[in-house]
Scaffold this active site. Structure first.
Site, short mmCIF file in Angstrom:
data_model
loop_
_atom_site.label_atom_id
_atom_site.label_comp_id
_atom_site.label_asym_id
_atom_site.label_seq_id
_atom_site.Cartn_x
_atom_site.Cartn_y
_atom_site.Cartn_z
N HIS A 18 0.84 -1.21 0.00
CA HIS A 18 0.00 0.00 0.00
C HIS A 18 0.88 1.26 0.00
O HIS A 18 0.60 2.22 -0.71
CB HIS A 18 -0.91 0.02 1.24
CG HIS A 18 -1.90 -1.10 1.32
ND1 HIS A 18 -2.02 -1.91 2.42
CD2 HIS A 18 -2.81 -1.55 0.42
CE1 HIS A 18 -2.98 -2.80 2.21
NE2 HIS A 18 -3.47 -2.61 0.99
N LYS A 42 -18.30 -5.86 9.38
CA LYS A 42 -17.10 -6.69 9.21
C LYS A 42 -16.17 -6.42 10.39
O LYS A 42 -15.84 -5.26 10.67
CB LYS A 42 -16.39 -6.28 7.91
CG LYS A 42 -16.21 -7.45 6.93
CD LYS A 42 -15.82 -6.97 5.56
CE LYS A 42 -14.33 -6.96 5.32
NZ LYS A 42 -14.00 -6.46 3.95
N ARG A 91 -2.25 -6.11 -8.26
CA ARG A 91 -1.18 -7.10 -8.10
C ARG A 91 -1.22 -8.18 -9.18
O ARG A 91 -0.19 -8.68 -9.59
CB ARG A 91 -1.30 -7.80 -6.73
CG ARG A 91 -0.81 -6.95 -5.59
CD ARG A 91 -1.27 -7.52 -4.27
NE ARG A 91 -2.72 -7.43 -4.16
CZ ARG A 91 -3.40 -7.70 -3.07
NH1 ARG A 91 -2.77 -8.12 -2.01
NH2 ARG A 91 -4.72 -7.58 -3.05
N SER A 129 -2.72 -8.10 2.97
CA SER A 129 -3.10 -7.89 4.38
C SER A 129 -3.47 -9.22 5.02
O SER A 129 -3.15 -9.46 6.19
CB SER A 129 -4.28 -6.93 4.47
OG SER A 129 -3.93 -5.67 3.95
P1 ADP Z 1 -10.03 -3.62 0.01
O1 ADP Z 1 -10.66 -4.37 1.14
O2 ADP Z 1 -10.75 -2.37 -0.34
O3 ADP Z 1 -9.66 -4.46 -1.20
P2 ADP Z 1 -7.23 -3.58 0.79
O4 ADP Z 1 -6.73 -2.89 2.01
O5 ADP Z 1 -7.10 -5.06 0.75
O6 ADP Z 1 -8.71 -3.07 0.66
O7 ADP Z 1 -6.52 -3.00 -0.50
C1 ADP Z 1 -6.61 -1.66 -0.90
C2 ADP Z 1 -5.99 -1.49 -2.29
O8 ADP Z 1 -4.59 -1.78 -2.24
C3 ADP Z 1 -6.55 -2.42 -3.36
O9 ADP Z 1 -6.61 -1.73 -4.59
C4 ADP Z 1 -5.55 -3.53 -3.44
O10 ADP Z 1 -5.54 -4.14 -4.72
C5 ADP Z 1 -4.27 -2.76 -3.20
N1 ADP Z 1 -3.19 -3.62 -2.66
C6 ADP Z 1 -3.23 -4.55 -1.69
N2 ADP Z 1 -2.03 -5.11 -1.47
C7 ADP Z 1 -1.18 -4.52 -2.36
C8 ADP Z 1 0.21 -4.69 -2.67
N3 ADP Z 1 0.97 -5.60 -2.06
N4 ADP Z 1 0.72 -3.90 -3.62
C9 ADP Z 1 -0.05 -3.00 -4.28
N5 ADP Z 1 -1.36 -2.81 -4.05
C10 ADP Z 1 -1.92 -3.55 -3.11
#
Ligand code: ADP
Length: 150
Positions: A18, A42, A91, A129
């Site tokens: 992120h 959630k 990703r 995550s």
């Molecule tokens: P959500 O529950 O809205 O998907 P996340 O916190 O899982 O929220 O992810 C937020 C954004 O960050 C999404 O667009 C996801 O694809 C992106 N993301 C998650 N992990 C990575 C990573 N390792 N590298 C780049 N982008 C990521």
């Protein structure tokens, strides 16, 4: 016009993946608002307020970055803060399918909002995550995946 990007997500937790998306987007936008979605139905692993504090700590030297918590529709929240761009990370093809769908739904709900998708840096593409939560739950060290110390 000021270019404001909203970067919404669960960020449970916020990872180096992120962080990479945010840092790389700083050349494109005047302001980037990292917004942690508060979905009351959630339950979270890392508390909202704690994660907000940790993300703020990570960007303390980046005046263009703001950190907030929001509830409800992302497209409405973008209007509220005057964001004209929605920032997300990609990703792999699974992310693509999902982002494609929500991008089109958001465009329908708020036609002013343009989604910008940044492709993940390859060395961070495996970080998610959910993997970080699993490692942490079983006592593993997750420091290498996070831009702050827990
Ligand atoms: P959500 O529950 O809205 O998907 P996340 O916190 O899982 O929220 O992810 C937020 C954004 O960050 C999404 O667009 C996801 O694809 C992106 N993301 C998650 N992990 C990575 C990573 N390792 N590298 C780049 N982008 C990521």
């Amino acid at each position: 016009m000021k270019r404001i990007a909203l970067f919404p997500g669960s960020f449970d937790p916020f990872t180096k993946g992120h962080e990479d998306i945010v840092l790389r987007s700083l050349g494109l936008f005047d302001e980037v608002v990292i917004a942690i979605g508060n979905n009351s139905s959630k339950s979270r692993y890392f508390p909202l307020d704690y994660m907000e504090m940790k993300i703020k700590e990570s960007f303390i030297y980046q005046p263009k970055v703001k950190v907030t918590i929001f509830e409800g529709l992302t497209s409405n929240y973008a209007k509220t803060i005057g964001a004209n761009f929605l920032l997300r990370g990609l990703r792999n093809t699974t992310d693509f399918e999902y982002e494609n769908t929500i991008c089109q739904a958001n465009k329908f709900l708020n036609s002013e909002l343009e989604t910008i998708l940044l492709i993940t840096s390859p060395e961070l593409a495996y970080i998610s995550s959910s993997i970080v939560r699993d490692i942490h739950k079983y006592g593993g060290n997750v420091d290498a995946f996070l831009p702050y110390k827990l």
